[in-house]
Design a protein around this motif. Structure first.
Motif, PDB file in Angstrom:
ATOM      1  N   ILE A 120      49.929  33.342  35.269  1.00 11.46           N
ATOM      2  CA  ILE A 120      50.499  34.271  36.316  1.00 11.46           C
ATOM      3  C   ILE A 120      49.282  35.004  37.005  1.00 11.46           C
ATOM      4  CG2 ILE A 120      52.089  36.198  36.996  1.00 11.46           C
ATOM      5  CD1 ILE A 120      53.840  35.474  34.781  1.00 11.46           C
ATOM      6  N   GLY A 121      48.395  35.446  36.760  1.00 12.22           N
ATOM      7  CA  GLY A 121      47.166  36.251  37.172  1.00 12.22           C
ATOM      8  C   GLY A 121      46.199  35.445  37.736  1.00 12.22           C
ATOM      9  N   GLY A 122      45.981  34.423  36.931  1.00  9.62           N
ATOM     10  CA  GLY A 122      44.624  33.729  37.295  1.00  9.62           C
ATOM     11  C   GLY A 122      44.769  32.593  38.070  1.00  9.62           C
ATOM     12  N   HIS A 123      46.111  32.006  38.008  1.00 12.17           N
ATOM     13  CA  HIS A 123      46.513  30.621  38.764  1.00 12.17           C
ATOM     14  C   HIS A 123      47.672  31.111  39.802  1.00 12.17           C
ATOM     15  CE1 HIS A 123      44.550  29.306  35.087  1.00 12.17           C
ATOM     16  NE2 HIS A 123      44.339  28.070  35.728  1.00 12.17           N
ATOM     17  N   ALA A 124      48.524  31.334  39.567  1.00  8.19           N
ATOM     18  CA  ALA A 124      49.626  31.498  40.427  1.00  8.19           C
ATOM     19  C   ALA A 124      49.224  32.468  41.487  1.00  8.19           C
ATOM     20  CB  ALA A 124      51.057  31.649  39.687  1.00  8.19           C
ATOM     21  N   LEU A 125      49.186  33.669  41.125  1.00  6.96           N
ATOM     22  CA  LEU A 125      48.850  34.975  42.065  1.00  6.96           C
ATOM     23  C   LEU A 125      47.444  34.614  42.970  1.00  6.96           C
ATOM     24  CD1 LEU A 125      49.483  37.523  43.093  1.00  6.96           C
ATOM     25  CD2 LEU A 125      48.284  38.644  41.309  1.00  6.96           C
ATOM     26  N   ARG A 126      46.621  34.032  42.295  1.00  3.05           N
ATOM     27  CA  ARG A 126      45.151  33.814  43.130  1.00  3.05           C
ATOM     28  C   ARG A 126      45.588  32.820  44.157  1.00  3.05           C
ATOM     29  NH1 ARG A 126      39.251  32.964  40.927  1.00  3.05           N
ATOM     30  NH2 ARG A 126      38.274  32.734  43.068  1.00  3.05           N
ATOM     31  N   ASN A 127      46.168  31.594  43.936  1.00  2.00           N
ATOM     32  CA  ASN A 127      46.566  30.888  44.837  1.00  2.00           C
ATOM     33  C   ASN A 127      47.611  31.436  45.988  1.00  2.00           C
ATOM     34  OD1 ASN A 127      45.094  27.897  44.450  1.00  2.00           O
ATOM     35  ND2 ASN A 127      45.760  28.951  42.376  1.00  2.00           N
ATOM     36  N   SER A 128      48.314  32.345  45.657  1.00  4.63           N
ATOM     37  CA  SER A 128      49.300  32.999  46.495  1.00  4.63           C
ATOM     38  C   SER A 128      48.583  34.051  47.411  1.00  4.63           C
ATOM     39  CB  SER A 128      50.314  33.548  45.761  1.00  4.63           C
ATOM     40  OG  SER A 128      51.028  32.653  44.953  1.00  4.63           O
ATOM     41  N   LEU A 129      47.295  34.468  46.960  1.00  2.00           N
ATOM     42  CA  LEU A 129      47.096  35.528  47.884  1.00  2.00           C
ATOM     43  C   LEU A 129      46.427  35.114  49.235  1.00  2.00           C
ATOM     44  CD1 LEU A 129      44.913  37.498  45.266  1.00  2.00           C
ATOM     45  CD2 LEU A 129      46.882  38.130  46.256  1.00  2.00           C
ATOM     46  N   VAL A 130      46.154  33.706  49.451  1.00  2.05           N
ATOM     47  CA  VAL A 130      46.087  33.450  50.910  1.00  2.05           C
ATOM     48  C   VAL A 130      47.087  33.914  51.878  1.00  2.05           C
ATOM     49  CG1 VAL A 130      45.452  31.695  52.009  1.00  2.05           C
ATOM     50  CG2 VAL A 130      44.363  31.671  49.968  1.00  2.05           C
ATOM     51  N   THR A 131      48.367  33.489  51.513  1.00  2.00           N
ATOM     52  CA  THR A 131      49.479  33.861  52.254  1.00  2.00           C
ATOM     53  C   THR A 131      49.481  35.342  52.584  1.00  2.00           C
ATOM     54  OG1 THR A 131      50.447  31.875  51.568  1.00  2.00           O
ATOM     55  CG2 THR A 131      51.704  33.416  52.732  1.00  2.00           C
ATOM     56  N   ALA A 196      37.752  36.178  53.430  1.00  2.00           N
ATOM     57  CA  ALA A 196      38.420  36.553  52.149  1.00  2.00           C
ATOM     58  C   ALA A 196      39.218  35.188  51.882  1.00  2.00           C
ATOM     59  CB  ALA A 196      39.582  37.404  52.377  1.00  2.00           C
ATOM     60  N   TYR A 197      39.277  34.279  52.819  1.00  2.00           N
ATOM     61  CA  TYR A 197      40.045  32.810  52.408  1.00  2.00           C
ATOM     62  C   TYR A 197      38.882  32.122  51.431  1.00  2.00           C
ATOM     63  CZ  TYR A 197      43.496  33.348  56.111  1.00  2.00           C
ATOM     64  OH  TYR A 197      44.727  33.879  56.649  1.00  2.00           O
ATOM     65  N   SER A 198      37.783  32.113  51.666  1.00  3.69           N
ATOM     66  CA  SER A 198      36.777  31.390  51.023  1.00  3.69           C
ATOM     67  C   SER A 198      36.482  32.159  49.631  1.00  3.69           C
ATOM     68  CB  SER A 198      35.341  31.188  51.589  1.00  3.69           C
ATOM     69  OG  SER A 198      35.046  32.295  51.992  1.00  3.69           O
ATOM     70  N   VAL A 199      36.681  33.326  49.717  1.00  4.44           N
ATOM     71  CA  VAL A 199      36.477  34.107  48.221  1.00  4.44           C
ATOM     72  C   VAL A 199      37.705  34.096  47.294  1.00  4.44           C
ATOM     73  CG1 VAL A 199      36.198  36.281  47.018  1.00  4.44           C
ATOM     74  CG2 VAL A 199      35.051  35.719  49.284  1.00  4.44           C
ATOM     75  N   ILE A 200      38.568  33.956  47.870  1.00  7.63           N
ATOM     76  CA  ILE A 200      40.193  33.633  47.111  1.00  7.63           C
ATOM     77  C   ILE A 200      40.270  32.243  46.605  1.00  7.63           C
ATOM     78  CG2 ILE A 200      42.609  33.757  47.152  1.00  7.63           C
ATOM     79  CD1 ILE A 200      42.417  36.153  49.107  1.00  7.63           C
ATOM     80  N   ASP A 201      39.885  31.222  47.406  1.00  9.23           N
ATOM     81  CA  ASP A 201      40.054  29.900  47.190  1.00  9.23           C
ATOM     82  C   ASP A 201      38.918  29.210  47.564  1.00  9.23           C
ATOM     83  OD1 ASP A 201      40.750  27.415  46.902  1.00  9.23           O
ATOM     84  OD2 ASP A 201      42.709  27.465  48.089  1.00  9.23           O
ATOM     85  N   ARG A 203      37.996  26.254  47.446  1.00  7.38           N
ATOM     86  CA  ARG A 203      38.062  24.812  48.139  1.00  7.38           C
ATOM     87  C   ARG A 203      38.046  25.165  49.633  1.00  7.38           C
ATOM     88  NH1 ARG A 203      43.904  23.302  45.724  1.00  7.38           N
ATOM     89  NH2 ARG A 203      44.236  25.427  46.304  1.00  7.38           N
ATOM     90  N   ILE A 204      38.236  26.282  50.311  1.00  2.00           N
ATOM     91  CA  ILE A 204      38.219  26.677  51.694  1.00  2.00           C
ATOM     92  C   ILE A 204      36.785  26.808  51.975  1.00  2.00           C
ATOM     93  CG2 ILE A 204      39.124  28.048  53.660  1.00  2.00           C
ATOM     94  CD1 ILE A 204      41.558  28.590  52.091  1.00  2.00           C
ATOM     95  N   ARG A 205      36.266  26.239  52.927  1.00  2.00           N
ATOM     96  CA  ARG A 205      34.751  26.534  53.424  1.00  2.00           C
ATOM     97  C   ARG A 205      34.935  26.717  54.877  1.00  2.00           C
ATOM     98  NH1 ARG A 205      34.145  27.695  49.204  1.00  2.00           N
ATOM     99  NH2 ARG A 205      32.965  26.804  47.471  1.00  2.00           N
ATOM    100  N   LEU A 206      34.156  28.018  55.292  1.00  2.00           N
ATOM    101  CA  LEU A 206      34.215  28.513  56.714  1.00  2.00           C
ATOM    102  C   LEU A 206      33.597  27.315  57.503  1.00  2.00           C
ATOM    103  CD1 LEU A 206      34.191  32.085  56.475  1.00  2.00           C
ATOM    104  CD2 LEU A 206      36.083  30.898  56.695  1.00  2.00           C
ATOM    105  N   GLY A 207      32.556  26.766  56.800  1.00  2.00           N
ATOM    106  CA  GLY A 207      31.769  25.740  57.624  1.00  2.00           C
ATOM    107  C   GLY A 207      32.199  24.427  58.054  1.00  2.00           C
TER     108      GLY A 207
END
Length: 210
Positions: A120-131, A196-201, A203-207
């Protein structure tokens, strides 16, 4: 306060879907979205500053002068401002968590034998934090507009009261400064959200994609 209550209630509502915990969280979120800010502030003053004098009804004490009294005077304004935002964060967290809990990577994590807390904390919640982070950035304008009413109710010398005083006295220079600071803060917050997007996930790169 809004982040702590909103994310916590959203996670509980998603994990305990179809149970009394979810119904309670949804009911509280509906109340938070429905109750007007000015009405909630007046009710809290009547209940917890007059009927049961636990907190102060109005006034401000600088944190450097008396930290405890400062925090005691900020509790009621924080509840008034945070209730509406907490409801929005809760509903968005719940929706994002439900999507994450049904994803393939969560089923894989469970199949690997990870504990419920790690899933819940390491997988589901972390991927939900972008929204959730996106919603928090967009809600800055709502917080500023809510502060105008809240600071009038609790007689706080803050940003909202400064705006109202500048409008009533036709102090255009101060009003322009308020608009400039508000715009700069809104831009800065949204920039921090993008970072923060790139820190949370990762896979997201601002560049952009290489």
């Amino acid at each position: 306060m809004a982040v702590t209550l909103g994310i916590g209630a959203g996670v509980v509502a998603a994990v305990r879907r179809g149970r009394p915990e979810e119904w309670l969280a949804n009911a509280l979120a509906l109340l938070g979205l429905s109750i007007p800010t000015f009405w909630l502030g007046i009710v809290l003053v009547l209940g917890f500053a007059i009927a049961v004098p636990v907190f102060s009804a109005s006034g401000y004490v600088p944190f450097g002068t008396d930290p405890l009294d400062n925090l005691r005077r900020m509790v009621l304004p924080a509840i008034v401002l945070g209730s509406g935002l907490a409801a929005v964060v809760m509903r968005q967290t719940r929706a994002a968590m439900l999507d994450s809990l049904s994803a393939d990577y969560v089923r894989t994590a469970r199949a690997k034998g990870l504990s419920r807390r790690e899933v819940i904390g390491g997988h589901a919640l972390r991927n939900s934090l972008v929204t959730v982070v996106t919603v928090l950035g967009l809600q800055l304008g709502h917080l500023i507009s809510g502060a105008v009413v809240t600071e009038q109710i609790f007689v706080l010398p803050g940003f909202g009261k400064l705006t109202i005083d500048a409008v009533f006295t036709r102090d255009y220079a101060t009003l322009q400064g308020v608009v400039l600071c508000t715009s700069a803060a809104y831009i800065l917050i949204n920039l921090l959200v993008d970072v923060a997007y790139s820190v949370i996930d990762p896979r997201i790169r601002l560049g952009g994609a290489r």
